[in-house]
Write a protein that holds these residues in place. Structure first.
Motif, mmCIF file in Angstrom:
data_model
loop_
_atom_site.group_PDB
_atom_site.id
_atom_site.type_symbol
_atom_site.label_atom_id
_atom_site.label_comp_id
_atom_site.label_asym_id
_atom_site.label_seq_id
_atom_site.Cartn_x
_atom_site.Cartn_y
_atom_site.Cartn_z
ATOM 1 N N GLU A 118 0.824 -1.199 0.000
ATOM 2 C CA GLU A 118 0.000 0.000 0.000
ATOM 3 C C GLU A 118 0.867 1.261 0.000
ATOM 4 O O GLU A 118 0.591 2.224 -0.717
ATOM 5 N N ARG B 206 -6.472 -0.823 -4.946
ATOM 6 C CA ARG B 206 -6.608 -0.825 -3.490
ATOM 7 C C ARG B 206 -7.590 -1.903 -3.017
ATOM 8 O O ARG B 206 -7.398 -2.522 -1.982
ATOM 9 N N GLU C 25 -6.783 -4.866 -0.480
ATOM 10 C CA GLU C 25 -7.563 -5.057 0.744
ATOM 11 C C GLU C 25 -8.142 -6.463 0.812
ATOM 12 O O GLU C 25 -8.171 -7.091 1.879
ATOM 13 N N ASN D 187 -7.462 -9.287 3.764
ATOM 14 C CA ASN D 187 -8.532 -9.832 4.605
ATOM 15 C C ASN D 187 -8.764 -11.321 4.399
ATOM 16 O O ASN D 187 -9.383 -11.973 5.244
#
Length: 529
Positions: free
Chosen positions: A428, A451, A455, A459
């Motif tokens: 990131e 992004r 993400e 997760n």
């Protein structure tokens, strides 16, 4: 045609074993034993000139690629004690006791037998450990032992054979040959590993890189054997280095290479274990002056000696160094009696022992017949079968009986999630740097997509630790993977339909399907990619 039939039949049996509780090596050996007496099945003879230079190198290469150099280095002491110390101990101990057990068996021939059946098999150890999900340290020790002990056993066999055939072997000569084989094999591996890795990094076509990958084990083995060194050690050293540095190779190469070597390993392992069982008629036919009943009693005795000798070595080798050295106690994790029991019982023999036994010459230096050669072949065969069947079948219940803890999947998943979280933060930060550069400007939707992917990757692992779906029992991660595959399958059907309607041609369809295949593979491995 017989070779094609062997590969096809053994692959089918190995495939069936995946749906049964019986490990594939054991089922393949059993089918081979039965198939040896089925009318019409060709007589397969295990040729050491094929097995040692053509079958052993790729199997060792695959096993070493999948091993951890760092784990092996951390467990170097127990690995060395087993792969070198135990192999030499078993050669002498089993050989001498077999000399006492079998009447008229010369000591030199008995030592040849000891060297032949001394090394546990790399293929068997890896297959059983993988199937049983043993604790990682025990798996590392067994794999490390089986990667190196073939070199020790082959060298010990050459020395014992020279003494048996009257070639004037001496203790000094034996030590010299062992040093040449071990140091030379490692040296050849060290010389080859850097240029091979450099070449792999600078070949920009995955097809060429994988062609090179298939040649590597044979080149390393042949180069070492050409100078009188250990081809086994050369293959292992090169493969350990390449496996440790595999992240530096192009991603397309890694994907193809993994698939190629899995296929090669599967076919060779299946054929090798089937070949073991198929040797029964050849071995029984050659017994000659020894009756089957008499030879069976000797076989039982040698099997017991092999099993007992391993325990005699493993227990002192586990606890004595710890008792004598405080440094070892601080450096290595605490262990109890259950670990050496498992290591001691996991000493299955395999095709390398049989290949070495079949390479025993028919005659001595003076032209006379090699003493008890047929009996040595029979005792090798029965020891291989006995360890695979008896120890292979009883190892799973023994692990359950000892309540040996398996791998902590929860802890492994947590460690994976933490590692992914750290990597995602770094990615990131790098993305922010790149987007701030005018040369890397992207429309907001595309930047947001990057992004989102990041993400999702962060997760995904944490979701495996979370709650499951009350209806399906799936975690959120598993549901994501399933839905992703269903969506891709719907797209795939449309592409095929468009090709069938001639709205796109076959070349375009293959391009689109390959893109979907890569996305599906990524979703299967990591839903964020």
């Amino acid at each position: 045609m017989p070779l094609v039939a062997l590969i096809a039949a053994s692959a089918a049996v190995a495939g069936a074993a995946r749906r049964s509780p019986v490990p594939a090596p054991l089922l393949l050996v059993a089918v081979g034993l039965i198939g040896a007496y089925v009318p019409g099945v060709p007589a397969y003879t295990l040729d050491p000139h094929i097995v040692l230079p053509l079958v052993l190198p790729p199997l060792l290469h695959t096993a070493a690629l999948e091993s951890s150099y760092l784990d092996l280095r951390a467990n170097l002491r127990p690995v060395a004690l087993l792969s070198v110390g135990y192999t030499l101990f078993a050669t002498v101990a089993v050989g001498y006791l077999a000399y006492l057990l079998v009447p008229d068996l010369p000591l030199t021939a008995a030592l040849v037998l000891g060297a032949v059946i001394a090394p546990p098999d790399a293929v068997a150890a890896t297959a059983i450990a993988r199937r049983l999900r043993l604790p990682s340290r025990i798996t590392t020790i067994l794999q490390g032992e089986s990667l190196v002990n073939d070199a020790t056993a082959i060298t010990a066999y050459k020395v014992a054979l020279a003494a048996a055939v009257g070639a004037g072997a001496t203790w000094g000569g034996g030590v010299k040959e062992f040093a040449l084989a071990s140091i030379g094999g490692v040296g050849v591996g060290l010389v080859l590993m850097l240029p091979i890795h450099w070449l792999r990094r600078h070949l920009h076509e995955a097809l060429l890189q994988n062609t090179l990958s298939l040649l590597i084990p044979f080149v390393a083995y042949a180069a070492a054997e050409q100078v009188g060194a250990s081809g086994v050690l050369a293959v292992v050293v090169v493969a350990l280095y390449l496996g440790h540095r595999s992240w530096q190779v192009d991603f397309a190469t890694r994907l193809q290479e993994e698939a190629v070597w899995k296929m090669v390993s599967f076919l060779l392992e299946s054929a090798v274990f089937a070949l073991i069982g198929l040797q029964m008629p050849v071995v029984l036919k050659g017994l000659g002056e020894y009756g089957v009943g008499e030879a069976v009693w000797y076989a039982i005795g040698v099997f017991v000696l092999v099993v007992a000798a391993r325990f005699v070595w493993v227990f002192p080798a586990t606890f004595l160094p710890r008792a004598l050295s405080e440094k070892i106690r601080r450096r290595e994790p605490e262990t109890d009696w259950t670990a050496p029991v498992i290591v001691g019982w996991a000493g299955m023999r395999g095709v390398v022992s049989l290949a070495i036994a079949f390479s025993i010459p028919l005659t001595m230096a003076d032209g006379s017949a090699f003493p008890a050669r047929n009996l040595v072949l029979f005792l090798t065969f029965t020891t291989v079968i006995g360890t695979l069947v008896v120890q292979g079948l009883t190892l799973p219940p023994l692990i359950r009986l000892l309540k040996l803890p398996g791998r902590d999947t929860q802890a492994e998943t947590l460690a994976e999630a933490q590692a992914q979280s750290e990597a995602s933060r770094a990615a990131e930060a790098r993305l922010d740097e790149l987007l701030a550069d005018p040369r890397s400007t992207l429309p907001p939707p595309l930047a947001d997509r990057l992004r989102t992917v990041l993400e999702r990757r962060r997760n995904a692992v944490w979701e495996r630790l979370g709650a499951v779906n009350e209806v399906t029992g799936e975690s959120a991660d598993a549901t994501y993977r399933r839905l992703s595959r269903e969506m891709i399958e719907a797209e795939r059907k449309v592409f095929v339909s468009l090709r069938d309607d001639r709205r796109i041609d076959d070349e375009m369809m293959r391009t689109l399907l390959r893109r979907l295949d890569l996305e599906e593979a990524a979703a299967y491995r990591d839903p964020g990619t």
